[in-house]
Design an enzyme around this catalytic site. Sequence first.
Site, PDB file in Angstrom:
ATOM      1  N   THR A  59       0.857  -1.184   0.000  1.00  0.00           N
ATOM      2  CA  THR A  59       0.000   0.000   0.000  1.00  0.00           C
ATOM      3  C   THR A  59       0.898   1.242   0.000  1.00  0.00           C
ATOM      4  O   THR A  59       2.081   1.140   0.344  1.00  0.00           O
ATOM      5  CB  THR A  59      -0.892   0.025   1.251  1.00  0.00           C
TER       6      THR A  59
ATOM      7  N   GLU B 225      -5.760  -3.333  -1.972  1.00  0.00           N
ATOM      8  CA  GLU B 225      -6.271  -4.462  -1.184  1.00  0.00           C
ATOM      9  C   GLU B 225      -7.405  -5.206  -1.883  1.00  0.00           C
ATOM     10  O   GLU B 225      -7.841  -6.249  -1.435  1.00  0.00           O
ATOM     11  CB  GLU B 225      -6.802  -3.957   0.175  1.00  0.00           C
TER      12      GLU B 225
ATOM     13  N   LYS C 164     -14.778  17.660   9.743  1.00  0.00           N
ATOM     14  CA  LYS C 164     -15.913  17.645  10.661  1.00  0.00           C
ATOM     15  C   LYS C 164     -16.168  19.070  11.110  1.00  0.00           C
ATOM     16  O   LYS C 164     -15.343  19.677  11.778  1.00  0.00           O
ATOM     17  CB  LYS C 164     -15.605  16.754  11.851  1.00  0.00           C
TER      18      LYS C 164
ATOM     19  N   TRP D 147     -20.314  16.229   8.680  1.00  0.00           N
ATOM     20  CA  TRP D 147     -19.220  16.001   7.749  1.00  0.00           C
ATOM     21  C   TRP D 147     -19.346  16.844   6.488  1.00  0.00           C
ATOM     22  O   TRP D 147     -20.432  16.968   5.913  1.00  0.00           O
ATOM     23  CB  TRP D 147     -19.193  14.528   7.312  1.00  0.00           C
TER      24      TRP D 147
HETATM   25  P1  AMP Z   1      -4.669   2.537  -3.699  1.00  0.00           P
HETATM   26  O1  AMP Z   1      -4.627   1.328  -2.876  1.00  0.00           O
HETATM   27  O2  AMP Z   1      -3.360   3.251  -3.751  1.00  0.00           O
HETATM   28  O3  AMP Z   1      -5.204   2.264  -5.050  1.00  0.00           O
HETATM   29  O4  AMP Z   1      -5.654   3.558  -2.991  1.00  0.00           O
HETATM   30  C1  AMP Z   1      -6.978   3.224  -2.694  1.00  0.00           C
HETATM   31  C2  AMP Z   1      -7.742   4.435  -2.251  1.00  0.00           C
HETATM   32  O5  AMP Z   1      -7.782   5.414  -3.282  1.00  0.00           O
HETATM   33  C3  AMP Z   1      -9.193   4.172  -1.932  1.00  0.00           C
HETATM   34  O6  AMP Z   1      -9.379   3.623  -0.655  1.00  0.00           O
HETATM   35  C4  AMP Z   1      -9.811   5.548  -2.086  1.00  0.00           C
HETATM   36  O7  AMP Z   1      -9.603   6.339  -0.928  1.00  0.00           O
HETATM   37  C5  AMP Z   1      -9.009   6.139  -3.221  1.00  0.00           C
HETATM   38  N1  AMP Z   1      -9.746   5.976  -4.485  1.00  0.00           N
HETATM   39  C6  AMP Z   1      -9.556   5.054  -5.434  1.00  0.00           C
HETATM   40  N2  AMP Z   1     -10.408   5.233  -6.460  1.00  0.00           N
HETATM   41  C7  AMP Z   1     -11.171   6.310  -6.143  1.00  0.00           C
HETATM   42  C8  AMP Z   1     -12.256   6.983  -6.772  1.00  0.00           C
HETATM   43  N3  AMP Z   1     -12.711   6.623  -7.955  1.00  0.00           N
HETATM   44  N4  AMP Z   1     -12.810   8.024  -6.113  1.00  0.00           N
HETATM   45  C9  AMP Z   1     -12.365   8.423  -4.906  1.00  0.00           C
HETATM   46  N5  AMP Z   1     -11.345   7.827  -4.272  1.00  0.00           N
HETATM   47  C10 AMP Z   1     -10.748   6.775  -4.877  1.00  0.00           C
END
Ligand code: AMP
Length: 543
Positions: free
Chosen positions: A186, A331, A440, A445
């Site tokens: 991650t 994940e 917040k 929110w």
């Molecule tokens: P990653 O594991 O680096 O791909 O990051 C995942 C996170 O990216 C998710 O938990 C979201 O917070 C954010 N994310 C991914 N796709 C989107 C989307 N289409 N809109 C908003 N947030 C997103």
Amino acid sequence: MLGLMQDRPLLISQIIDFAAEYYGDVEIVSRAVEGPVHRYTYRDAHHRAKKLAEALQSLGIKLGDRVGTVAWNGYRHFELYYAVSGIGAVLHTLNPRLSPEHVAYIANHAEDQVIFVDLNLVPVVEAVIGQLKTVRHVIVMTDRAHMPKDSKIANLLCYEELIADKPGTLAWPTFDERTASSLCYTSGTTGNPKGVLYSHRSTVLHSIMMTSGPVLALNPDNTILPVVPMFHANAWGLVYGAPMSGCKLVFPGFRLDGASVYELLDSEDVDVSAGVPTVWLALLNYCEQNGKKLSKMKRTLIGGSAVPHAMISRFWKEHGTDVVHGWGMTEMSPVGTITRFNRGERALPDEQRFEIQAKQGRPVFGVEMKIVDDAGNDLPKDGKASGNLLVRGPWIVNGYMKGEGTAGFTKDGWFHTGDVSKLEPDGSMVITDRSKDVIKSGGEWISTIDLENAAMGHPAVAEAAVIGIQHPKWDERPLLIVQLKAGANAGKQDILDFVKDRVAKWWLPDDVAFVDAIPHGATGKVLKTELRRTFKDYTLPTA
Ligand code: AMP
């Protein structure tokens, strides 16, 4: 009573075998790190992947060993995907944009035995080589003629030399489909990165889902260019989905600026692509400034961050390209939801369609989701309640590498995404925020994503980010941080007036700050941690 069907394991090697046999002449085109455009076919890739697998075995790599890669999207990286997983070893794709501390931490944590590195990324490995505890060999993904002449790394090996004398006749071994196939960490914006360990089964199932009709509907007529890196959740599964479906594959290498991406999209007749919003922003601006049109690109999958409404509209109106908005996480292999038009919706007027596309989409088959409050109670899917998003499914993590991050998992098998969202009665999911970014204010929110989306609709705004600033009365209030388009002009009031018509009155940011550049992290997301650091002493105007 059990069914009477064969229990053949789902293995990644079957994908490349299938592509070589049934789509053998289909091309893989790569902008090579060494310079020229490289072309060959799935048949060639299959043969070279087997040669590479034999070379890995001669280096002593065996079932379960981790093989690191520090590489862009290209044909040798593609060969590694199949050679490493094919022999039951684990392909560990490292993100070269991470800090040296993180690269060293991740390679040691994964216990990488060898590291394959692209020619222009050798310095990334050189910077940490003294700290790597388990790495026995570093192999440069090039030929002898291009090998670095002097390097801090002793005994650098050369990829082409390594595979040159191998016969390429190996028969892929068969093993349990739950065997680990690849590993991706991650981003680690808070704390140390955590390892997500995919299995052959999860990867094959996720890939079949990606190619399916309601998702990307891939078939041999398509040419796909994944701009999303192969080190970001396996290029969102396209490295597997494309050969499975007989699509021509185009790899952009390391040149991801608007001009370079445009040139490849155009010259290779690409009709499907995928990447994060920042890359597409650069491409759209390049096209606008140079009078270019994406006449062939029919669809592009965009995710990783929320896709602004303005981007969806520009793609459609300026290029006739349909945005497929996706949401997911490393994940989740990574895809969980995707914009999918239900019956009748495709015929809706543009603006109504854009509204649907600006949401994060509907779950793909295989992914279940629910929202809960902080005490873990289920909340309704009514489009009003917003809560912590939980997911489960066959390509979603069950635990992190070495048992870390246990707080993310519930006893009854759900994974905490860390996102806050709403679930709408029509099946759409809408992300309000990453839970750590939520503002917040007065006990309620405020969605930073909605505010950013609204601001990015302003014609002078290149990019916008919203963070919460301490407020004596309301706890927190939003600060809108704006990067203007090159040569564009707009003042604070002008932008606030624009946003005012698009959001609830009490959400209106208390102030606007202009910056030269909004900072991005290693996977293209806005770095809110850095913005919060920059603006930590900021005081909002008292009005
Ligand atoms: P990653 O594991 O680096 O791909 O990051 C995942 C996170 O990216 C998710 O938990 C979201 O917070 C954010 N994310 C991914 N796709 C989107 C989307 N289409 N809109 C908003 N947030 C997103």
